[in-house]
Design a protein around this motif. Structure first.
Motif, PDB file in Angstrom:
ATOM      1  N   VAL A  77       0.822  -1.213   0.000  1.00  0.00           N
ATOM      2  CA  VAL A  77       0.000   0.000   0.000  1.00  0.00           C
ATOM      3  C   VAL A  77       0.856   1.262   0.000  1.00  0.00           C
ATOM      4  N   GLU A  78       1.886   1.315   0.824  1.00  0.00           N
ATOM      5  CA  GLU A  78       2.719   2.513   0.887  1.00  0.00           C
ATOM      6  C   GLU A  78       3.356   2.826  -0.466  1.00  0.00           C
ATOM      7  N   LYS A  79       3.768   1.802  -1.186  1.00  0.00           N
ATOM      8  CA  LYS A  79       4.398   2.000  -2.491  1.00  0.00           C
ATOM      9  C   LYS A  79       3.385   2.533  -3.507  1.00  0.00           C
ATOM     10  N   ILE A  80       2.195   1.966  -3.532  1.00  0.00           N
ATOM     11  CA  ILE A  80       1.193   2.410  -4.513  1.00  0.00           C
ATOM     12  C   ILE A  80       0.677   3.807  -4.144  1.00  0.00           C
ATOM     13  N   LYS A  81       0.586   4.126  -2.857  1.00  0.00           N
ATOM     14  CA  LYS A  81       0.191   5.476  -2.448  1.00  0.00           C
ATOM     15  C   LYS A  81       1.190   6.496  -2.987  1.00  0.00           C
ATOM     16  N   LYS A  82       2.460   6.201  -2.825  1.00  0.00           N
ATOM     17  CA  LYS A  82       3.504   7.101  -3.314  1.00  0.00           C
ATOM     18  C   LYS A  82       3.460   7.219  -4.841  1.00  0.00           C
ATOM     19  N   GLN A  83       3.234   6.095  -5.513  1.00  0.00           N
ATOM     20  CA  GLN A  83       3.165   6.099  -6.975  1.00  0.00           C
ATOM     21  C   GLN A  83       1.985   6.940  -7.461  1.00  0.00           C
ATOM     22  N   MET A  84       0.836   6.793  -6.818  1.00  0.00           N
ATOM     23  CA  MET A  84      -0.333   7.586  -7.209  1.00  0.00           C
ATOM     24  C   MET A  84      -0.072   9.076  -6.979  1.00  0.00           C
ATOM     25  N   GLN A  85       0.573   9.426  -5.899  1.00  0.00           N
ATOM     26  CA  GLN A  85       0.885  10.833  -5.625  1.00  0.00           C
ATOM     27  C   GLN A  85       1.881  11.379  -6.641  1.00  0.00           C
ATOM     28  N   ASN A  86       2.855  10.558  -7.033  1.00  0.00           N
ATOM     29  CA  ASN A  86       3.836  10.995  -8.036  1.00  0.00           C
ATOM     30  C   ASN A  86       3.193  11.201  -9.403  1.00  0.00           C
ATOM     31  N   GLU A 168      -7.210  15.308  -3.669  1.00  0.00           N
ATOM     32  CA  GLU A 168      -8.388  15.985  -4.214  1.00  0.00           C
ATOM     33  C   GLU A 168      -8.070  16.861  -5.421  1.00  0.00           C
ATOM     34  N   HIS A 169      -6.835  17.275  -5.547  1.00  0.00           N
ATOM     35  CA  HIS A 169      -6.464  18.151  -6.652  1.00  0.00           C
ATOM     36  C   HIS A 169      -5.415  17.442  -7.492  1.00  0.00           C
ATOM     37  N   GLY A 170      -5.490  17.627  -8.771  1.00  0.00           N
ATOM     38  CA  GLY A 170      -4.534  16.988  -9.667  1.00  0.00           C
ATOM     39  C   GLY A 170      -5.186  16.698 -10.999  1.00  0.00           C
TER      40      GLY A 170
END
Length: 173
Positions: A77-86, A168-170
């Motif tokens: 989860v931590e890896k995919i969270k970071k990937q989605m944010q990037n 929420e923004h992006g």
């Protein structure tokens, strides 16, 4: 932007539904709200579609949200969270009820910049599956391609764990 969704308070009562128009932020608050673990039959479910009458593929209308479940061969989860944010994509990510430290399971909701007719849902899901495989290096659960599909809101799993990520923004797909 407003999103129309349908909420089903109990899985055992599919005809009891509530339709809402909501913002992405309010939807994120609703889906990621901390809820204690309860049996699945008592969990609230929702659909990114509204329905004319009983919930079915034939009565589904339009959706402005793409929803993916990731249950097999997933990243932590931590890896995919970071990937989605990037990626800087607007998204909602939450672990599902069956998520464990050994077997990561989660859902990702992405807003769309167009309304997808229910009849086009399978085509959208195929295109978005290709995107997820190429971009996230994971394959979403292919059983989630029907417009009549409902999804549980987030709940703590029996071990009391729950993780979320909201942007929420992006960019919108």
């Amino acid at each position: 932007m407003q999103y129309s969704i349908t909420i089903f308070p109990q899985l055992t009562q599919p005809n009891k539904k509530h339709e809402y128009k909501t913002t992405f932020g309010t939807l994120a608050d609703f889906l990621t709200k901390e809820r204690d673990a309860v049996p699945k039959k008592q969990q609230v479910s929702w659909s990114p579609y509204t329905f004319q009458g009983k919930r079915s593929n034939k009565t589904a209308q339009f959706s402005r949200l793409a929803v993916f479940d990731f249950d097999e061969n997933t990243q932590q989860v931590e890896k995919i969270k970071k990937q989605m944010q990037n990626l800087r994509l607007q998204h909602i990510l939450h672990t599902t009820f069956s998520h464990t430290q050994e077997k990561h399971k989660y859902r990702i909701i992405l807003p769309l910049d167009f309304a997808c007719a229910a009849g086009d849902q399978k085509h959208l899901y195929a295109a978005m599956t290709t995107w997820a495989e190429e971009t996230l290096k994971m394959t979403p659960d292919r059983a989630c391609k029907d417009a009549a599909r409902t999804f549980f809101t987030s709940y703590r799993n029996p071990a009391g764990k729950m993780q979320t990520s909201v942007q929420e923004h992006g960019k919108i797909i």
